[in-house]
Design an enzyme around this catalytic site. Sequence first.
Site, PDB file in Angstrom:
ATOM      1  N   LYS A  70      45.753  31.971  36.976  1.00  0.00           N
ATOM      2  CA  LYS A  70      45.734  33.236  37.709  1.00  0.00           C
ATOM      3  C   LYS A  70      45.382  32.960  39.163  1.00  0.00           C
ATOM      4  O   LYS A  70      44.540  32.097  39.443  1.00  0.00           O
ATOM      5  CB  LYS A  70      44.699  34.163  37.046  1.00  0.00           C
ATOM      6  N   SER A 145      44.735  43.027  34.779  1.00  0.00           N
ATOM      7  CA  SER A 145      45.229  42.480  36.026  1.00  0.00           C
ATOM      8  C   SER A 145      45.874  41.099  35.881  1.00  0.00           C
ATOM      9  O   SER A 145      46.628  40.691  36.753  1.00  0.00           O
ATOM     10  CB  SER A 145      44.090  42.376  37.048  1.00  0.00           C
ATOM     11  N   SER A 169      41.161  42.646  31.535  1.00  0.00           N
ATOM     12  CA  SER A 169      42.303  42.044  32.232  1.00  0.00           C
ATOM     13  C   SER A 169      42.937  40.844  31.555  1.00  0.00           C
ATOM     14  O   SER A 169      43.985  40.367  32.004  1.00  0.00           O
ATOM     15  CB  SER A 169      41.905  41.638  33.645  1.00  0.00           C
TER      16      SER A 169
HETATM   17  N1  GLN Z   1      41.849  47.163  34.440  1.00  0.00           N
HETATM   18  C1  GLN Z   1      40.441  47.058  34.697  1.00  0.00           C
HETATM   19  C2  GLN Z   1      40.169  47.431  36.106  1.00  0.00           C
HETATM   20  O1  GLN Z   1      41.055  47.831  36.752  1.00  0.00           O
HETATM   21  C3  GLN Z   1      39.966  45.690  34.399  1.00  0.00           C
HETATM   22  C4  GLN Z   1      40.200  44.727  35.494  1.00  0.00           C
HETATM   23  C5  GLN Z   1      39.748  43.360  35.133  1.00  0.00           C
HETATM   24  O2  GLN Z   1      39.384  43.081  33.987  1.00  0.00           O
HETATM   25  N2  GLN Z   1      39.732  42.507  36.136  1.00  0.00           N
HETATM   26  O3  GLN Z   1      39.079  47.342  36.591  1.00  0.00           O
END
Ligand code: GLN
Length: 482
Positions: A70, A145, A169
Amino acid sequence: MNPVLNGDMTARECVDATYTEIDAHNKEINAFVELTPDLAYAAADEIDARIKAGQKDELGPLAGVPVGFKDNMNLIGSKMTCCSNFLKDFESVYTATAVQRLIDAGTLPIGKTNMDEFAFGSSTETSVFGPTKNPWNLERVPGGSSGGSAAAVAARMVPIALGSDTGGSIRQPGAFTGTVALKPTYSRVSRFGVTGVSSSLDQVGSFATTVKDTALTLNAISGHDRFDTMSAKRDSEDFTAKLDSSVKGLRVAVVKDYLEADGLDPEIKASILAGVAALETQGAQIGEVSLPHSEYAISTYYIIMTAEASSNLARLDGIRYGARAQDTKDVVDLYLRTRAEGFGPETRRRLIMGTYMLSAGHYDKYFDRALRARTLVKQDFEKAFADYDIIVAPTTATTAFEFGAKQDPLTMYLSDRFTVPVNLAGVAALSMPSGLSQEGLPLSIQLISNYYDEATLLQTAAALERSYDFTELPSHVAETTA
Ligand code: GLN
């Protein structure tokens, strides 16, 4: 099934084949935002040389396996952009511990994967490089994400990729792309060198196509690291040890309130119940638990995560590194314009929210209360794990949604309602495919274990993997492998 160790191809040929595959499909899918052929070929040559020198037995099981990282993880010889304008030109000056450990295991670093800007999001739509598409259906999001890592694995560009999970994410994109997605226990894997968003929630984990590869990856990346102050003083274990063990006698509980939640897709629910029935047939004892404070998890999470993110990202000020606004009048103007121009709208929203939460007068009203609510969420899990080894839940309420379907931030935030409680508690969890919907999109199930019990988590996942027998592939992959 490692073609390089099996002698079916050299590591160099494996890198060639990987880039050919990426060339053919990445334009469309946009899973990778940067390729690192110099690093990949150098790693491959080292593996090939060792095999040639008769040292094959000294290589670990991941030697010669292509991997993706990532783009919030540092890797010397590549950029680390967090898919933001702010860091578009930032070159890594060191390598993240988890990344280095996976490379030390003999893997081949293929490139950096797409993500929501600074890991804020659930769809990979906020990346400055444009969205990643879901290999199962190009009109659908891959989740986020870590959507790039999930799509890269789902499209079989690489068998393993790393992601980070602050509120879901890894697991949510895992669910949307039919991959095995693990968020280990908080502090199990070092976050050193991974851009911090919310330091009390962030955890590094993996995407893979099998439970075994997931276990091998955790073997490689876990273990204490003195560079991450929160890193647990625990050695790595052999997480593959229990993969073939029977689940007989294992105490498994279904989260009643999650399975009865409004809006849970009936196909997802049915596939979860089928999995539970399979575990019961194999001798597991099945029960039910309730996690009543999960109802407050999303509100609690968005206070804590934005507050911590506003503090973590304060370092991006246009002075030290990253973007800097031009022709500014004075230093205040430089700060303001740099941050306004460098960050996209969702990042700005989070940082403004977080700064507000921590400001005088609001700290007690929001942040302090959120910390108390977090304790209640955590106690729900502790209570459940007093009686059970594994908790079963949905990962997401729906299958992958269409691009643009969740314009309203609150609707987007709610897509993590079954994953966020796990981060608040800090326990380990995994999402895996549990079938295919009538529309041809992956269904999924989430397994949750107690702190540091990834061995049992993976054991249960392996048993479910055998019973679900999910072998479907996205159509372009099925065509090329046919
Ligand atoms: N979708 C969640 C957020 O927007 C989780 C993001 C993540 O785990 N980095 O915060």
